[in-house]
Design a protein around this motif. Sequence first.
Motif, mmCIF file in Angstrom:
data_model
loop_
_atom_site.group_PDB
_atom_site.id
_atom_site.type_symbol
_atom_site.label_atom_id
_atom_site.label_comp_id
_atom_site.label_asym_id
_atom_site.label_seq_id
_atom_site.Cartn_x
_atom_site.Cartn_y
_atom_site.Cartn_z
ATOM 1 N N CYS A 6 0.959 -1.343 0.041
ATOM 2 C CA CYS A 6 0.080 -0.157 0.081
ATOM 3 C C CYS A 6 0.913 1.263 0.246
ATOM 4 N N TYR A 7 0.257 2.408 -0.523
ATOM 5 C CA TYR A 7 0.792 3.698 -0.290
ATOM 6 C C TYR A 7 0.209 4.702 0.331
ATOM 7 N N ILE A 8 0.647 5.308 1.274
ATOM 8 C CA ILE A 8 0.041 6.134 2.119
ATOM 9 C C ILE A 8 0.599 7.672 1.941
ATOM 10 N N ALA A 9 -0.184 8.718 1.714
ATOM 11 C CA ALA A 9 0.383 10.048 1.829
ATOM 12 C C ALA A 9 -0.025 10.444 3.125
ATOM 13 N N LEU A 10 1.008 11.370 3.450
ATOM 14 C CA LEU A 10 1.281 11.993 4.754
ATOM 15 C C LEU A 10 1.241 13.517 4.706
ATOM 16 N N GLY A 11 0.348 14.173 5.314
ATOM 17 C CA GLY A 11 0.528 15.639 5.223
ATOM 18 C C GLY A 11 0.302 16.291 6.683
ATOM 19 N N SER A 12 0.974 17.579 6.949
ATOM 20 C CA SER A 12 0.668 18.321 8.296
ATOM 21 C C SER A 12 1.061 19.584 7.987
ATOM 22 N N ASN A 13 0.325 20.580 8.515
ATOM 23 C CA ASN A 13 0.631 22.020 8.682
ATOM 24 C C ASN A 13 0.478 22.591 9.636
ATOM 25 N N GLN A 14 0.130 22.123 10.805
ATOM 26 C CA GLN A 14 -0.212 22.746 12.086
ATOM 27 C C GLN A 14 0.570 22.220 13.161
ATOM 28 N N GLY A 15 0.696 23.046 14.092
ATOM 29 C CA GLY A 15 2.110 22.886 15.259
ATOM 30 C C GLY A 15 3.158 22.827 14.803
#
Length: 163
Positions: A6-15
Amino acid sequence: MIPTLCYIALGSNQGDPVAKANSAISVLSAHPDLTVTSVSSLYRSAPMGPQDQPDYINAVLAIETHLDAIELLDALQQIELEHGRERKDERWGPRTLDLDILLFGQETINNPRLTVPHYGMKVREFVIYPLLEIAPQLVLPCGTSLISLADNCDRNGLEVYNL
């Protein structure tokens, strides 16, 4: 039984998005039902949707699992919650952590909780380029090569994040 790639996308823009991304990668790597086989570099991207939010830190992971797709989704949503994710109706708003299943083997899944391949993966630079880094020969279930998607996808300022 052979595990599903499987391929999992990860994203974050807080903290602290870099810390959140690295923490999520560590938690995924330690998960008893997942084997992380590859992790892209971290990338910095402009936000989709409302522009009055910070840039995102993005990555893509390749994992192998014996979980079914919904069990994997549940595991990912639990990790999001543990990282402070609040589910809101606002689309493309700020996120402490977003983990999306891009591909679940070569399966096509359409149910109320999950659509795979991920509905936006063919046009999002912050998915295509990190995925290309770890799986350059990948062909989607529809027969489209990842390289052909990258050839037609503007980077929109996407860059590898360097400390």
